[in-house]
Design a protein around this motif. Structure first.
Motif, short mmCIF file in Angstrom:
data_model
loop_
_atom_site.label_atom_id
_atom_site.label_comp_id
_atom_site.label_asym_id
_atom_site.label_seq_id
_atom_site.Cartn_x
_atom_site.Cartn_y
_atom_site.Cartn_z
N GLN A 236 0.89 -1.25 0.09
CA GLN A 236 -0.14 -0.20 -0.11
C GLN A 236 1.12 1.06 -0.04
O GLN A 236 1.94 1.35 0.77
CB GLN A 236 -0.99 0.06 1.18
CG GLN A 236 -1.82 0.88 1.16
CD GLN A 236 -2.83 1.14 2.66
OE1 GLN A 236 -2.48 0.13 3.27
NE2 GLN A 236 -3.26 2.34 2.83
N GLY A 237 0.55 2.17 -0.98
CA GLY A 237 1.34 3.33 -0.82
C GLY A 237 2.59 3.72 -1.60
O GLY A 237 3.01 4.74 -1.97
N ARG A 324 3.96 -1.16 4.39
CA ARG A 324 2.83 -0.05 4.17
C ARG A 324 3.86 1.14 3.91
O ARG A 324 4.68 1.43 4.90
CB ARG A 324 1.92 -0.07 4.94
CG ARG A 324 0.84 0.87 4.53
CD ARG A 324 -0.48 0.64 5.61
NE ARG A 324 -0.23 1.02 6.76
CZ ARG A 324 -0.25 2.61 7.13
NH1 ARG A 324 -0.77 3.17 6.49
NH2 ARG A 324 0.03 2.80 8.38
N GLY A 326 3.20 4.86 4.57
CA GLY A 326 2.23 5.49 5.44
C GLY A 326 2.43 7.20 4.83
O GLY A 326 3.35 7.62 4.32
N GLN A 327 1.50 8.11 4.99
CA GLN A 327 1.17 9.45 4.60
C GLN A 327 1.37 9.59 3.03
O GLN A 327 2.44 9.41 2.49
CB GLN A 327 2.34 9.93 5.40
CG GLN A 327 1.69 10.58 6.63
CD GLN A 327 2.75 10.83 7.79
OE1 GLN A 327 2.92 9.84 8.60
NE2 GLN A 327 3.51 11.63 7.73
N LYS A 332 7.32 10.77 4.73
CA LYS A 332 6.75 9.18 4.66
C LYS A 332 7.03 8.53 6.23
O LYS A 332 7.99 8.64 6.73
CB LYS A 332 7.38 8.26 3.58
CG LYS A 332 7.24 8.99 2.34
CD LYS A 332 5.63 8.62 1.80
CE LYS A 332 5.41 9.47 0.55
NZ LYS A 332 4.03 9.73 0.04
N ARG A 333 6.08 7.57 6.32
CA ARG A 333 6.32 6.71 7.34
C ARG A 333 6.18 5.25 6.99
O ARG A 333 5.20 4.88 6.69
CB ARG A 333 4.99 7.21 8.45
CG ARG A 333 5.02 6.16 9.76
CD ARG A 333 4.66 7.12 10.82
NE ARG A 333 5.52 7.49 11.66
CZ ARG A 333 5.57 7.40 13.01
NH1 ARG A 333 4.32 6.71 13.65
NH2 ARG A 333 6.47 7.45 13.98
N GLU A 335 5.79 1.53 7.41
CA GLU A 335 5.38 0.29 8.68
C GLU A 335 6.22 -0.83 7.99
O GLU A 335 5.99 -1.19 7.13
CB GLU A 335 3.85 0.28 8.66
CG GLU A 335 3.57 -0.79 9.58
CD GLU A 335 2.14 -0.76 9.93
OE1 GLU A 335 1.32 -0.04 9.25
OE2 GLU A 335 1.63 -1.73 10.76
N PHE A 361 8.02 1.45 12.93
CA PHE A 361 7.79 2.54 12.02
C PHE A 361 9.32 3.23 11.71
O PHE A 361 9.94 3.35 12.59
CB PHE A 361 6.93 3.38 12.47
CG PHE A 361 5.50 2.95 12.68
CD1 PHE A 361 4.50 2.86 11.65
CD2 PHE A 361 4.96 2.31 13.72
CE1 PHE A 361 3.54 2.29 11.56
CE2 PHE A 361 3.62 1.61 13.71
CZ PHE A 361 2.80 1.49 12.71
#
Ligand SMILES: Cc1cc2nc3c(=O)[nH]c(=O)nc-3n(C[C@H](O)[C@H](O)[C@H](O)COP(=O)(O)OP(=O)(O)OC[C@H]3O[C@@H](n4cnc5c(N)ncnc54)[C@H](O)[C@@H]3O)c2cc1C
Ligand SMILES: Cc1ncc(C[n+]2csc(CCOP(=O)(O)OP(=O)(O)O)c2C)c(N)n1
Ligand code: SF4
Ligand code: SF4
Ligand code: SF4
Ligand code: SF4
Ligand SMILES: [Mg+2]
Lengths: 581, 292
Positions: A236-237, A324, A326-327, A332-333, A335, A361
């Motif tokens: 994802q992302g 993943r 994130g953001q 970005k983060r 995971e 993270f």
């Protein structure tokens, strides 16, 4: 002299028993049960060079100070010595016989030395003579395409290379960063190929601007479009802004495009692309962290490259796997899950498995995914089969479509520059055989180096000249009595402080003195260097010299077949076979 | 790797009768290169009475004088005197004798010539046995070796005679050991000896494939291993006093040398240890002599 003497009566005999003639009439060759003969053999380094370089030959010339001769000899097989001397992973060195004695010869460093020094003495390569009527189209100007263009031009074909990019060179230009391969070196070797009359038409993409059917004027086609599609992680992302593939990032940087990426860069992957990205990013003054899901031991990147990256401040986190990104906008983060290693998989490496509930993270301004490259061959018409991610070819590089050949990364899972160069050469030989109505497979088999798959074009281009002997010289066949341990000489590297300031080349070419020393370390497995041991030790004076010149000839009138010459040849250049009864 | 440089001229012709891989034939070829045409060489009975060919032929391109087994040094003394009478001080007088002709039967004549310091170059071609007559023991045969007269049930009990020490104690101006795996060393020593007046002695070690029960292609290897294992060290003695040892940087256990030769194939591990001890002792003795 040399005749038998007969006395008809006693008065013809001398008063005292004094000799009147020599023994030359006594042809001691008749005693022989085994026959020595000179036989050039293949050194293991050469058999292991995917580009098919004549390594012992070029090193022997280097040791004699004949750099131009050495350069020309390499270019009988490989138009890219300057490139290979820098970026080839040198499988030749791991097979070098000297490795069983002290340390392997620094073959790549000598190749680089020759490529850098000889052109200063020599004129550019001339044209290849009057062209034949047949035309060949090559798609892609990477090392595979340019190598086949080079050899086809030497075979006097009219060659046109179509390249979708604005500049030629393939991954050598778009992938490999210039701190490992300065662009003037690449440009020099590319322009030497063009000087043979090869036309490169950039900005033309097969499939987009051009269809295979448009190439009807060409009697043969070589596809060498490489592997340029970055593999995704399917997480994802990963398609969001601020996430880019490693190869795309390198391409941008190599075309001097500006990229906004913030300060902290996370790079996912453990191969050479990941390392190249990390070291490039460090050179832009940023922080680079590599995330790799297995441990250091399983990392596919080249060991030296990993070490240099670490020296330069690249951080590597092992056993973490992003699940993943994130953001959407801004920083970005990532995971990730922590991993552990279980039993070995089909690649022989231990398989990483996630540790449940170990989520963590990692923050980064920019995320680069370097999970490998695959081929994109949507232009391929019916008839060209694909399997396991590559275009299927026969032993001679031909595809399912008549007159269409494929090579390089597009048709192989051994994705290195030297393999690409070798496959381009193979295609050139196979295309020539195809166009001249010869059996291409037969041609390939005849010109293998050792047991192959490395291939030599020398004997093909110069009929009647020596072919490479299938006999590969082992360490046990050499005579170590004549060698003393000597330290391997390598390139020096600039200080880390200097390195990270920009994209200047990290390592430097050997100096003349050091290159000579290193070249002298080479045993010259299977190649006579006229050391004359055989001549010195023959009890029967049966190694011939003509007016002080060594001749490589045995005087079979007198040679008794003792085999001393065979044993005392330091490099296995003499063979012994049973004498026919 | 440095190229081995040897003089170009060939003074041993083709068609000679040495066995295939004969170490002495390599030695002779190199020796005649170094000594040149202006040489009279005396040959007491040995393989080298036969090797150059039979009358009326000879493959020597120098003047050769065949002599009785006992008389090498005595005949050479006479040849020297005759040349002196003719005022020829240019021609070199040399002897080429086997180990039998030197260590055993010719020792008396040699000792006499050396004591008189006759102006001759005496070369003992040592193949460690009476090879021309089919491999009988001599006092140069090494400890525990097989020969037809020291069969494997009862191999040679006595160590090799130290001929170099004997010659040194005659206080002759020059004595040196040499062997074919070191051609440049051999040639240098011969050239040096050529330039010295008085009795000069070269102990030349020449592997013999049939007599040593070894493959002919190993001749040079074995010559080299003799030096590396120190069973035959290379050295020079000047005026019976000044020793110079040409130390080999590669030292190997004597087993490496022994195991290539059939004449030692009956040796047990214990025999090999005994030989090693003998080699170590002799080496130590040489070094002691070299120090004082
Ligand atoms: C970052 C990176 C670093 C590497 N480092 C090394 C290294 O140090 N040593 C090493 O041995 N190997 C290295 N490799 C691998 C090596 O670069 C490749 O194996 C090699 O370049 C393959 O050569 P090729 O000619 O098959 O393809 P490429 O070099 O990829 O060339 C293919 C060419 O075809 C062009 N093309 C593609 N599609 C079309 C089309 N449809 N129409 C026209 N033209 C097209 C491309 O633009 C490209 O110029 C590296 C790879 C990468 C990605
Ligand atoms: C007085 C005498 N006894 C015996 C012989 C027979 N004979 C000829 S050569 C030889 C052996 C010589 O041995 P060596 O001196 O070691 O020389 P090699 O043959 O080994 O070279 C013998 C015993 C002889 N010629 N004269
Ligand atoms: S191309 Fe590579 S394998 Fe071939 S000689 Fe050069 S460094 Fe070695
Ligand atoms: S020593 Fe020289 S010829 Fe032999 S394998 Fe090594 S590089 Fe090749
Ligand atoms: S050393 Fe001389 S005699 Fe012996 S095999 Fe070689 S050429 Fe023939
Ligand atoms: S011994 Fe020396 S000269 Fe003779 S074949 Fe071998 S390399 Fe050549
Ligand atoms: Mg003898």
């Amino acid at each position: 002299m040399g005749k038998q003497i007969t006395f008809k009566r006693e008065s013809e005999m001398p008063m005292i028993s004094v000799s009147l003639g020599d023994m030359e009439w006594n042809k001691t060759g008749a005693w022989r049960t085994q026959r020595p003969f000179y036989e050039e053999k293949t050194p293991p380094c050469s058999a292991a060079c995917p580009a098919g370089n004549d390594i012992s030959g070029f090193i022997l010339k280097t040791a004699k100070g004949d750099w131009e001769g050495a350069w020309n000899l390499i270019r009988e097989e490989n138009p890219f010595p300057g490139v290979c001397g820098r970026v080839c992973f040198h499988p030749c060195e791991s097979k070098c016989n000297r490795g069983s004695f002290d340390e392997p010869i620094a073959i790549h460093a000598l190749e680089r030395f020759v490529a850098d020094f000889a052109p200063r003495l020599s004129k550019k390569t001339g044209k290849a003579g009057e062209k034949r009527k047949e035309k060949v189209a090559i798609i892609g100007s990477g090392p595979a395409g340019m190598s086949s263009a080079y050899h086809l031009a030497r075979l006097r074909y009219d060659v046109t290379v179509f390249e979708s990019f604005p500049l030629a060179g393939g991954m050598l230009r778009m992938g490999i960063p210039s701190y490992r391969l300065p662009r003037d070196v690449l440009d020099r070797e590319l322009s030497n190929i063009e000087a043979l009359g090869v036309e490169i038409r950039t900005g033309i993409s097969l499939g987009e601007h051009l269809k295979l059917e448009d190439l009807k004027d060409y009697q043969a086609i070589f596809l060498s479009t490489g592997a340029h599609r970055s593999r995704g992680l399917h997480i994802q992302g990963e398609k969001e802004k601020g996430v880019l593939s490693g190869l795309d990032l390198l391409k941008k940087m190599n075309l001097s495009k500006r990229i906004k990426m913030g300060e902290k860069i996370a790079i996912i992957g453990g191969g050479n692309t990941a390392i190249d990205v990390a070291r490039s990013v460090i050179r832009l003054g940023k922080k680079a962290t590599i995330l790799y899901r297995r441990s250091r031991e399983e990392m596919p990147a080249f060991e030296d490259e990993i070490l240099e990256a670490l020296e330069e401040g690249v951080k590597i986190r092992y056993l973490v796997n992003p699940i993943r990104v994130g953001q959407k906008d801004g920083p970005k983060r990532l995971e990730c899950l922590r991993m552990e290693l279980s039993e070995k998989d089909e690649s022989g490496r231990r398989r990483p498995v996630p540790i449940p509930h170990s989520n963590l993270f990692i923050d980064a301004d920019y995320v680069v995914i370097a999970a490998g490259e695959e081929i994109g061959a949507s232009f391929l018409p019916e008839g060209a089969e694909k399997r396991e991610g590559i275009v299927l070819t026969r032993r001679d590089g031909s595809t399912g479509i008549k007159g269409v050949f494929a090579g390089g990364d597009l048709a192989s899972n051994q994705r290195t520059v030297a393999h690409a160069i070798g496959s381009g050469k193979k295609a050139a030989m196979a295309i020539d055989a195809f166009l001249q109505g010869k059996d291409a497979e037969e041609v390939i088999i005849q010109h293998l180096i050792g047991e192959g798959p490395s291939l030599s074009i020398f004997g093909y281009l110069h009929p009647g000249e020596r072919l490479r002997n299938p006999h590969v010289v082992t360490f046990e066949e050499l005579n170590m009595d004549y060698f003393e341990p000597a330290k391997r000489q390598g390139e020096s590297k600039s200080a880390v402080k200097e390195r990270i300031k920009g994209f200047n080349e990290v390592s430097s070419t050997l100096s003349e003195g050091v290159a000579l020393e290193e070249a002298e370390r080479c045993f010259g497995c299977g190649t006579c260097n006229e050391c004359e041991n055989c001549y010195v030790f023959c009890p029967d004076g049966s190694i011939l010299k003509r007016e002080e010149l060594f001749s490589h000839q045995v005087d079979y009138d007198y040679c008794k077949g003792c085999g001393i010459c065979f044993t005392e040849c330091p490099r296995g250049a003499i063979s012994l076979k049973e004498e026919a009864k | 790797m440095k190229k081995i440089e040897i003089p170009p001229e060939e003074n041993l012709g083709h068609g000679h009768l040495a066995c295939a891989g004969c170490g002495a034939a390599v030695a002779m070829r190199l020796t005649l290169k170094a000594l040149g045409e202006k040489t009279v060489m005396v040959f007491p009975a040995s393989c080298w009475s036969i090797v150059p060919g039979f009358w009326p032929y000879s493959s020597y391109r120098i003047t050769a004088v065949h002599a009785g087994f006992v008389t090498g040094a005595a005949t050479a003394s006479g040849v020297r005197a005759a040349l002196d009478v003719r005022g020829d001080d240019e021609t070199l007088v040399a002897v080429w004798a086997g180990d039998g002709g030197t260590f055993d039967i010719g020792l008396q004549a040699l000792s006499g010539a050396a004591e008189r310091n006759e102006d001759l170059l005496y070369i003992c071609n040592d193949n460690e046995g009476y090879m021309n007559t089919g491999t009988q023991r001599s006092s140069a045969t090494p400890l525990l070796a097989w020969t037809t007269t020291t069969p494997v049930m009862q191999p040679k009990e006595n160590p090799k005679k130290d001929i170099m020490a004997i010659m040194a104690d005659h206080h002759i101006p020059y004595a040196a050991t040499a062997t074919i795996a070191y051609p440049e060393d051999l040639i240098r020593k011969l050239e040096k000896a050529k330039g010295i007046q008085g009795t000069r002695f070269i102990h030349l070690f020449s592997p013999c494939p049939p007599g040593w029960r070894m493959p002919s292609e190993q001749t040079i290897k074995i010559s080299r291993l003799a030096v590396r294992s120190r069973i035959f060290p290379l050295y020079e003695i000047e005026n019976g006093r000044t020793y110079t040892i040409q130390e080999e940087s590669h030292v190997v256990p004597v087993k490496e040398y022994l195991k290539l030769q059939g004449r030692f194939s009956h040796l047990t591990e214990k025999d090999i240890e005994t030989t090693q001890r003998n080699v170590d002792d002799t080496w130590e003795r040489l070094q002691r002599r070299a120090r004082c």
